[in-house]
Design a protein around this motif. Structure first.
Motif, short mmCIF file in Angstrom:
data_model
loop_
_atom_site.label_atom_id
_atom_site.label_comp_id
_atom_site.label_asym_id
_atom_site.label_seq_id
_atom_site.Cartn_x
_atom_site.Cartn_y
_atom_site.Cartn_z
N SER A 77 -14.00 31.04 54.20
CA SER A 77 -14.57 29.99 53.34
C SER A 77 -14.12 28.60 53.81
N LEU A 80 -15.79 27.68 57.48
CA LEU A 80 -17.22 27.37 57.49
C LEU A 80 -17.48 25.89 57.24
N ASP A 81 -16.53 25.22 56.61
CA ASP A 81 -16.72 23.81 56.26
C ASP A 81 -16.08 22.85 57.23
N LYS A 169 -25.02 29.24 56.57
CA LYS A 169 -25.20 29.23 55.13
C LYS A 169 -26.68 29.15 54.76
N THR A 170 -27.43 28.36 55.49
CA THR A 170 -28.87 28.25 55.21
C THR A 170 -29.57 29.58 55.40
N SER A 173 -28.11 32.37 52.79
CA SER A 173 -28.52 32.08 51.42
C SER A 173 -30.02 32.30 51.24
N ILE A 229 -19.38 32.27 48.60
CA ILE A 229 -19.37 31.57 49.88
C ILE A 229 -20.77 31.10 50.28
N TRP A 230 -21.78 31.95 50.09
CA TRP A 230 -23.10 31.63 50.64
C TRP A 230 -24.03 30.97 49.63
#
Length: 635
Positions: A77, A80-81, A169-170, A173, A229-230
């Protein structure tokens, strides 16, 4: 279609394998089984600690990471950022449970350059079923965020390659919001549950599909890390599409039922898995008597639907301990065909399945990852002691295996009647790559146009191909016109070798690949077929498979003829697999260079033609002659 005697030919061979790797397996002797479960329960409660000490041995690093991850959250988590284009070593392991592998395209960088990091994403598709809405989405996603193609896998799902970290993520999700998932597509959990892909409407096939989806839900990780997360604060707009087919079942009640025999762990998040999940990946597939299109003997658990004469479900035959992965020059690692465990009545199947998974959870090898699959536990104990171990959790005896009709291997390509007035069509996809090939079939455009025009659901084949189901007879000509427009041939366009061939992706993306597979097998199979035609053997169907490393993703060790990468442009040749996929082959020759393969195979095929019995398949002949016998003939 080929048959084999109903006796399980692989058992006798496997029973003779001597396993002498000291410390490679925590062997469970024939002791009092409740005590063994108590010991395992103590381990789960903390006796096996992350730090070494008098209370127990130090946990392997991967086991420590599972605990530190807080149910598959950290450090993924956080990473990813950040601004990096890659994940660190620990996050790479955690993201696998979310359905993704970090990869490096070796062909896009020069020496000394930073690796060309990207991610492969694998979807979860129980029973191999894909809705038209999902197919349109993944087709768009691979164009917008991937490398403009899809990969149909041997585990009946799609993979998207070439996704950049910033787009993960795009992509994920989007998949979750449409009612699909990547949860458990990878990692040390029960993976995508496979099923015979034939969409017949007969009761046995209906049961196979239904129970595939039930087990997919039953063994799904329960951590909320995936949505956190997603999706963040958002919620998926749709529930996972396969849940609609199993609404009559209370999966949570089935999962949480505790018979008091040690199946359940005292864990509020993961009551079946615990905070360390399983020792290694775990594969389940289901089929019906006579249909081994799903390669049932390669699974940790294989189930066969057993019905009465009126089609009512009686229960399941159960096999255990199959698996393909191995390591070159490591005799303590080997492929293995599953053993017959026995029969379970329909009312007891959930508890038996939980018992088998619990046995692997508690007694599988967590110290040596190379030997962590359940096949090694079954091999080390033997099927009798393993059955006793499972029965300790199950609380009753496992019944004897029910007699069945003989196995056949079918790929279900071409046109077939479903049984409800509609048709299904299997479209062959060479090595699973759905792409618009330059000067070749425009497969990606073809499949998309069929889905757009007819809104057809799809079933993924275990042979890396696709099946459209529910086709109205009056639409058959239209579907064929679209295929012709895009230069996509029917089943008759494949020769007898290429049609049944499979390869893993290998280079340039797989980090484990030693050499080529997917990109070279098509030419090789055509050359093999041409050589067989010259010998008068052009109609022989020889199951042929290739992998770029020994891990076995294309299930090479079950094939009649297989090529397993063991060096640059070099392959280990395997022979003797069953034409109906019920036994493992044997390693015949190491280090055969690609340019030499045809010359190497020619005298073997010539001898096969001279000495085979009437109707004897190539794999059965090589198995009967054996490695030493064949070497003597080639000397």
């Amino acid at each position: 279609m080929r048959r084999f005697p109903p006796t399980h030919a692989a058992v006798a061979l496997l029973a003779t394998v001597v396993f002498v790797a000291t410390g490679a397996l925590a062997f469970i002797p024939p002791l009092d089984l409740p005590k063994a479960r108590v010991a395992a329960s103590m381990a789960r409660r903390g006796v096996l600690r992350m730090d070494a000490g008098e209370e127990g041995p130090k946990l392997a690093k991967i086991e420590q990471l599972k605990i530190r991850s807080n149910y598959l959250r950290h450090p993924l988590s956080e990473e990813l950022d950040n601004e990096e284009i890659f994940l660190g070593a620990d996050a790479i392991q955690v993201v696998k449970y979310h359905g993704s592998y970090q990869q490096d395209n070796r062909e896009l960088r020069k020496g000394g350059e930073q690796k060309k990091y990207q991610f492969m994403l694998r979807l979860k598709s129980p029973a191999g079923e894909v809705t038209p809405e999902l197919y349109k989405l993944v087709d768009d996603l691979c164009t917008d965020y991937g490398q403009n193609d899809l990969r149909a896998t041997t585990r009946q799902c799609f993979q998207i390659h070439g996704i950049l970290k910033g787009n993960l993520k795009t992509v994920i999700s989007s998949i979750m919001k449409i009612g699909s998932s990547t949860v458990g597509a990878c990692g040390d959990v029960v993976r995508n549950v496979g099923c015979t892909p034939a969409p017949f409407t007969s009761p046995a096939y209906e049961y196979a599909r239904e129970y595939s989806k039930i087990f997919a839900e039953l063994f799904k990780p329960q951590t909320t890390a995936f949505s956190e997360i997603w999706l963040g604060d958002e919620k998926a707009a749709s529930v996972e599409y396969w849940k609609g087919d199993i609404e009559r079942w209370d999966i949570e009640k089935i999962r949480s039922h505790d018979n008091g025999n040690g199946i359940m762990v005292k864990n509020k998040v993961e009551s079946l898995y615990g905070d360390r999940y399983l020792p290694r990946k775990f594969k389940i597939s289901i089929s019906v008597p006579g249909d081994n299109s799903v390669d049932l003997y390669t699974n940790d658990i294989g189930l066969v639907v057993i019905t009465d004469k009126d089609g009512g479900l009686e229960g399941f035959n159960v096999m255990v301990g199959g698996g393909m992965g191995r390591t070159h020059n490591k005799e303590q690692s080997f492929p293995r065909a599953a053993d017959h465990l026995g029969f379970v009545a329909k009312d007891d199947v959930f508890e038996l399945m939980k018992s088998i998974v619990a046995a692997q959870r508690d007694h599988g090898n967590r110290e040596v990852r190379m030997n962590a699959r359940m096949k090694y536990l079954v091999h080390n104990l033997g099927i009798v002691k393993f059955r006793e171990l499972v029965e300790g959790y199950f609380g009753k005896k496992v019944e004897a295996w029910r007699p069945m009709e003989e196995w056949q291997y079918m790929d279900w390509m071409g046109w077939h009647e479903q049984g409800d007035g509609n048709l299904f069509l299997g479209i062959g996809v060479e090595q699973g790559r759905i792409r618009n090939f330059e000067n070749g079939p425009q497969l990606k455009s073809c499949l998309r146009e069929i889905v757009d025009k007819y809104n057809l659901p799809m079933v993924m084949s275990p042979a890396q191909s696709v099946i459209f189901k529910g086709i109205k007879p009056e639409d058959k000509a239209g579907v064929e016109d679209i295929m012709k427009k895009h230069k996509v041939g029917g089943v008759e366009s494949f020769d007898s070798i290429t049609r049944h061939a499979m390869a893993c992706p290998a280079l340039p993306l797989c980090g484990l690949a030693i050499t080529e597979a997917e990109r070279v097998l098509p030419e090789l199979t055509r050359n093999i077929h041409a050589m067989l035609e010259e010998m008068g053997l052009g109609e022989e169907q020889i199951l042929t498979r290739m992998t770029g490393c020994p891990n076995g993703c294309a299930r090479p060790y079950m094939a009649e003829l297989a090529f397993v990468g063991d060096g640059a442009n070099s392959y280990q040749v395997w022979l003797g697999g069953s034409p109906v996929l019920t036994r493992t082959a044997f390693a015949y020759q190491d280090k055969v260079k690609m340019p030499e393969l045809l010359d190497f195979l020619k005298p073997i095929f010539e001898t096969y033609k001279k000495e085979r019995n009437v109707g004897e398949a190539f794999g059965d002949w090589t198995w009967r002659v054996g490695k030493e016998g064949l070497q003597a003939k080639m000397a």
